[in-house]
Design an enzyme around this catalytic site. Structure first.
Site, PDB file in Angstrom:
ATOM      1  N   ASP A  70      -8.749 -29.938  34.261  1.00 38.79           N
ATOM      2  CA  ASP A  70      -9.322 -30.839  33.258  1.00 38.79           C
ATOM      3  C   ASP A  70     -10.310 -31.755  33.983  1.00 38.79           C
ATOM      4  O   ASP A  70      -9.914 -32.740  34.605  1.00 38.79           O
ATOM      5  CB  ASP A  70      -8.179 -31.633  32.622  1.00 38.79           C
ATOM      6  CG  ASP A  70      -8.563 -32.276  31.308  1.00 38.79           C
ATOM      7  OD1 ASP A  70      -9.765 -32.367  31.033  1.00 38.79           O
ATOM      8  OD2 ASP A  70      -7.656 -32.690  30.567  1.00 38.79           O
ATOM      9  N   HIS A 103      -6.011 -36.358  32.861  1.00 38.90           N
ATOM     10  CA  HIS A 103      -5.928 -36.194  31.409  1.00 38.90           C
ATOM     11  C   HIS A 103      -6.772 -37.292  30.775  1.00 38.90           C
ATOM     12  O   HIS A 103      -6.371 -38.458  30.754  1.00 38.90           O
ATOM     13  CB  HIS A 103      -4.468 -36.283  30.956  1.00 38.90           C
ATOM     14  CG  HIS A 103      -4.220 -35.695  29.605  1.00 38.90           C
ATOM     15  ND1 HIS A 103      -4.643 -34.435  29.253  1.00 38.90           N
ATOM     16  CD2 HIS A 103      -3.587 -36.185  28.513  1.00 38.90           C
ATOM     17  CE1 HIS A 103      -4.283 -34.174  28.011  1.00 38.90           C
ATOM     18  NE2 HIS A 103      -3.646 -35.224  27.540  1.00 38.90           N
ATOM     19  N   HIS A 121      -0.294 -25.064  31.436  1.00 34.58           N
ATOM     20  CA  HIS A 121      -1.130 -26.031  30.716  1.00 34.58           C
ATOM     21  C   HIS A 121      -1.067 -27.372  31.440  1.00 34.58           C
ATOM     22  O   HIS A 121      -0.013 -27.774  31.934  1.00 34.58           O
ATOM     23  CB  HIS A 121      -0.607 -26.190  29.279  1.00 34.58           C
ATOM     24  CG  HIS A 121      -1.293 -27.267  28.499  1.00 34.58           C
ATOM     25  ND1 HIS A 121      -0.711 -28.488  28.228  1.00 34.58           N
ATOM     26  CD2 HIS A 121      -2.527 -27.308  27.934  1.00 34.58           C
ATOM     27  CE1 HIS A 121      -1.545 -29.227  27.514  1.00 34.58           C
ATOM     28  NE2 HIS A 121      -2.652 -28.540  27.333  1.00 34.58           N
ATOM     29  N   ASN A 122      -2.216 -28.058  31.513  1.00 29.40           N
ATOM     30  CA  ASN A 122      -2.269 -29.353  32.213  1.00 29.40           C
ATOM     31  C   ASN A 122      -1.549 -29.263  33.556  1.00 29.40           C
ATOM     32  O   ASN A 122      -0.664 -30.066  33.878  1.00 29.40           O
ATOM     33  CB  ASN A 122      -1.653 -30.464  31.355  1.00 29.40           C
ATOM     34  CG  ASN A 122      -2.561 -30.872  30.202  1.00 29.40           C
ATOM     35  OD1 ASN A 122      -3.701 -30.411  30.102  1.00 29.40           O
ATOM     36  ND2 ASN A 122      -2.069 -31.726  29.332  1.00 29.40           N
ATOM     37  N   GLU A 163     -11.592 -27.041  31.796  1.00 35.81           N
ATOM     38  CA  GLU A 163     -11.853 -27.895  30.639  1.00 35.81           C
ATOM     39  C   GLU A 163     -12.915 -28.893  31.094  1.00 35.81           C
ATOM     40  O   GLU A 163     -12.639 -29.829  31.841  1.00 35.81           O
ATOM     41  CB  GLU A 163     -10.572 -28.592  30.191  1.00 35.81           C
ATOM     42  CG  GLU A 163     -10.722 -29.327  28.871  1.00 35.81           C
ATOM     43  CD  GLU A 163      -9.415 -29.910  28.378  1.00 35.81           C
ATOM     44  OE1 GLU A 163      -9.429 -31.083  27.940  1.00 35.81           O
ATOM     45  OE2 GLU A 163      -8.389 -29.209  28.437  1.00 35.81           O
ATOM     46  N   GLU A 205      -4.920 -24.751  34.784  1.00 40.56           N
ATOM     47  CA  GLU A 205      -5.924 -25.523  34.047  1.00 40.56           C
ATOM     48  C   GLU A 205      -6.472 -26.656  34.905  1.00 40.56           C
ATOM     49  O   GLU A 205      -5.715 -27.364  35.575  1.00 40.56           O
ATOM     50  CB  GLU A 205      -5.316 -26.093  32.763  1.00 40.56           C
ATOM     51  CG  GLU A 205      -6.341 -26.838  31.915  1.00 40.56           C
ATOM     52  CD  GLU A 205      -5.766 -27.353  30.612  1.00 40.56           C
ATOM     53  OE1 GLU A 205      -6.564 -27.703  29.725  1.00 40.56           O
ATOM     54  OE2 GLU A 205      -4.530 -27.417  30.478  1.00 40.56           O
TER      55      GLU A 205
END
Length: 730
Positions: A327, A340, A295-296, A374, A325
């Site tokens: 983003d 982020h 994640h991230n 994302e 991931e």
């Protein structure tokens, strides 16, 4: 190659950015184990040391992202190289004065790194003893005084009477000068490291002449280690591999030292040897596997002001992660970026990340990588994202179904070497259209708390070019299980935050496990985990969730057990789920020994001894630890339990628990259980400190006399610290 030239040293330019370049002089140490990097600052000389054992990778030319950011300041590729060093966030980027010098140093470092990587157990242990010797040799005289040896013993948690230490020192001081050379110190260390528990085991299998020959070694392997198909020829090859004495080796005899090296080798590791290679059926649908997921992935630290780095993707992929991931947001220069959103985290170029994924996706594992997109970008920059992925990844990028006629997900085997895009997909259309936002992307920051995406109803416009790259992992909002069953198909994937996932676990575990048999589900941490902490993945694995995404940058119990699961199956990032999660309805909270999914097993563990335990970081220099061991089982609720050995006072060097009772666990669902060994330091004044730990899946534990090679919570080895145990699993 000329290692002597490397010993003399050379000048390099150290590069951090287009505006930060400094001259450094680098020398190879005389023992060929370290690089000494010196520089001038404010008229004073200073130097740092790089341990060659900690060089994870040597990148030649422009392989690190730093070089592309230099623009017109870019030096000649043949003069550039980068060292990726364990414990450092960014590579050490160097420019040599000539291409010949760069070639000499890169080839030399590759040679030295390979030699260190390929050391056998005897070589690794000798290297550790040498490191101890160098640490104690403060005046670099090449010899240790008795006082220096005794100070070193304090650091090594060795506690004994002064008379005993003095006697062993005199016995090994062959030169009689009250100083120990390295050879003398090695002999001294061998004597104080003597292991009577191994000697007793050795003598149990020796013949009448107290010799361990292939026939007796084969009997040990069959009777104690559970290797029923072992032959004398196999045992003879082990004697040749581990016996250090050439004369004994030539007569096919294994000494106690050879036996000890064998017991410390991977052959006698507590982790079953078959798990070190891909051995599972890799032809099942993707939904039948746990998939190592991050994640991230771009973050090196927290989620508010932390640094984003391309290196984080490289490290995750090298750890076997198969779902990363991205983003994605609009960049000010028209090029998409990753960071982020709505925070002060730094930004990195989408193109740089995709290039890193291309270069590192399949270095550790051949099995497919999923890019979890994302998407916060405008349509023009979405089109650039699609173009970048197609041009950079080429044939790696999956752009068409493997089998258009199939009604189930393809297998990891069918997708070997391929990269899949997870994201929204348009309905059959030739135009860009609005779609509901990704579940995680739709989480809107409000006073530091993320809203439920179902309440935001946020829409984004999706470009057809990006949509067309989404083949199997087509994002769809999860409403409920009946809706998923009737209105979605195998190509869809739902993303759930940990709270929603745990609500489903607690209220509809059977439906959840059944759903996960045919469709992928991704779980991600809730938005309030701004410090990049993690949730417990166990419960969600226990209902068959495949993509349980964790913050890999955080070293905690959660990533530790994640490492334990994905150490299985050769570390390829795919572990097939147990049968109880592939058919029927399974509830891990209500299972009992009478359930059809129960596979009752008894595990008996005798903790015998420990070797060279380190001191906790919080310990004082004068402290000698008081170790004890906690052995625990985690998994389904019915199987959670732990037991503890007695405390050994003042001995972290070679404590023993031979008089303790055998630890016994009765486990109902072993296929979902994990075993953890925690070595603790008893503290009479406060909380006990963790010394070292190791976790492995229950079904990966090997029977017999085994060593547990301890590590940190971050799964970094604590060489040469081990536990010696005996295991009986029935």
């Amino acid at each position: 190659m000329s290692l002597s030239a490397m010993e003399e040293g050379a000048f390099f330019i150290k590069v951090k950015s287009a505006h930060w370049r400094k001259t450094r002089h680098i020398e190879l140490s005389r023992d060929h184990l370290n690089l000494h990097i010196s520089h001038q600052s404010c008229g004073k000389s200073s130097f740092s040391i790089v341990d060659i054992k900690k060089i994870n990778e040597i990148r030649i030319g422009y392989q690190s992202p730093i070089w592309e950011r230099l623009g017109h300041h870019l030096p000649d590729a043949e003069q550039c190289f980068s060292l990726v060093i364990d414990g450092r966030e960014q590579p050490l980027n160097l420019v040599s004065m000539t291409k010949e010098s760069a070639e000499l140093w890169t080839r030399g470092l590759q040679h030295l790194s390979a030699n260190l990587e390929n050391l056998d157990i005897k070589g690794k242990r000798l290297l550790w003893v040498w490191d101890c010797f160098k640490t104690a040799d403060k005046d670099q005289s090449g010899k240790l005084s008795y006082k220096e040896v005794k100070k070193l013993l304090d650091k090594l948690n060795f506690q004994a009477t002064s008379d005993y230490i003095d006697r062993v020192l005199k016995d090994t001081d062959i030169s009689g000068d009250n100083l120990l050379s390295f050879d003398e110190f090695s002999d001294f260390f061998k004597k104080i490291s003597w292991r009577p528990e191994v000697e007793r085991l050795y003598k149990t299998y020796c013949d009448a002449d107290l010799k361990l020959q292939p026939k007796e070694l084969a009997r040990f392997l069959r009777e104690d280690q559970g290797l029923n198909d072992v032959t004398e020829e196999t045992a003879m090859s082990l004697v040749k591999s581990f016996e250090p004495d050439e004369n004994l080796r030539s007569t096919h005899v294994m000494s106690i030292y050879g036996f000890m090296y064998f017991l410390l080798s991977p052959h006698c590791d507590v982790f079953n040897a078959k798990e070190r290679k891909v051995h599972m059926d890799m032809t099942r649908p993707l939904s039948h596997y746990y998939i190592a997921s991050s994640h991230n992935t771009y973050l090196a630290d927290d989620q508010l002001i932390g640094k984003s780095s391309v290196e984080c993707y490289i490290r995750a992929l090298e750890r076997g992660c198969r779902c990363v991931e991205l983003d994605c947001w609009d960049g000010e220069d028209g090029q998409p970026i990753i960071y982020h959103g709505y925070t002060l985290t730094s930004k990195i170029a989408f193109a740089d990340v995709v290039e890193a994924i291309r270069d590192y996706a399949f270095k550790t594992s051949d099995y497919p990588v999923i890019l979890s997109i994302e998407n916060h970008c405008s349509v023009p920059q979405q089109k650039k994202m699609a173009l970048i992925m197609k041009e950079t990844l080429g044939d790696m990028l999956l752009q068409n179904p493997v089998d258009p006629s199939s009604h189930m997900l393809p297998s990891p085997e069918a997708l070997k070497g391929r990269i899949l895009v997870k994201g929204k997909r348009l309905k059959e259309t030739n135009e860009d259209e609005e779609v509901s936002d990704e579940d995680e992307a739709a989480d809107v920051e409000e006073n530091g708390v993320k809203k439920n995406p179902s309440k935001t109803n946020k829409k984004i416009k999706l470009s057809k070019e990006l949509s067309d790259l989404v083949i199997y992992a087509q994002s769809r909002h999860f409403h409920n299980f009946p809706d998923a069953k009737h209105n979605s198909d195998f190509r869809h994937i739902s993303s759930l935050n940990e709270d929603k996932a745990m609500n489903l676990y607690n209220s509809q575990a059977e439906e959840f496990s059944e759903h996960n048999q045919w469709q992928l589900v991704r779980i991600y941490p809730k938005g309030t985990r701004t410090n990049s902490s993690n949730y417990d993945p166990l419960a969600l694995w226990n209902v068959g969730c495949q993509i349980v995404a964790l913050n890999y940058q955080t070293e905690d119990r959660e990533t530790h057990i994640n490492d334990a699961l994905f150490r299985r199956n050769g570390g390829c990032g795919y572990v097939i789920k147990p049968d109880c999660l592939l058919t029927g309805k399974f509830n891990p909270s209500t299972v009992t020994n009478k359930s059809p999914f129960a596979q009752p097993s008894r595990l008996q563990i005798r903790v015998i001894s420990a070797q060279q335990l380190p001191k906790p970081i919080t310990s004082k220099k004068s402290d000698v630890i008081d170790p004890y061991v906690i052995v625990s089982v985690t998994g389904c609720d019915v199987d959670k339990q732990s037991k503890t050995t007695s405390v050994v006072d003042d001995n972290g060097f070679n404590p023993t628990w031979e008089n303790d009772l055998v630890i016994t666990f009765d486990v109902i669902v072993p296929q979902l259980a994990f075993i953890t060994f925690d070595v603790m330091d008893k503290d009479s004044m406060g909380d006990d400190d963790l010394v070292g730990t190791y976790t492995l899946p229950y079904n990966s534990i090997a029977n017999g006399y085994r060593h547990v090679h301890l590590g940190s919570i971050g799964s970094k080895p604590l060489l040469p610290s081990t536990l010696f145990i005996n295991v009986k699993k029935t």
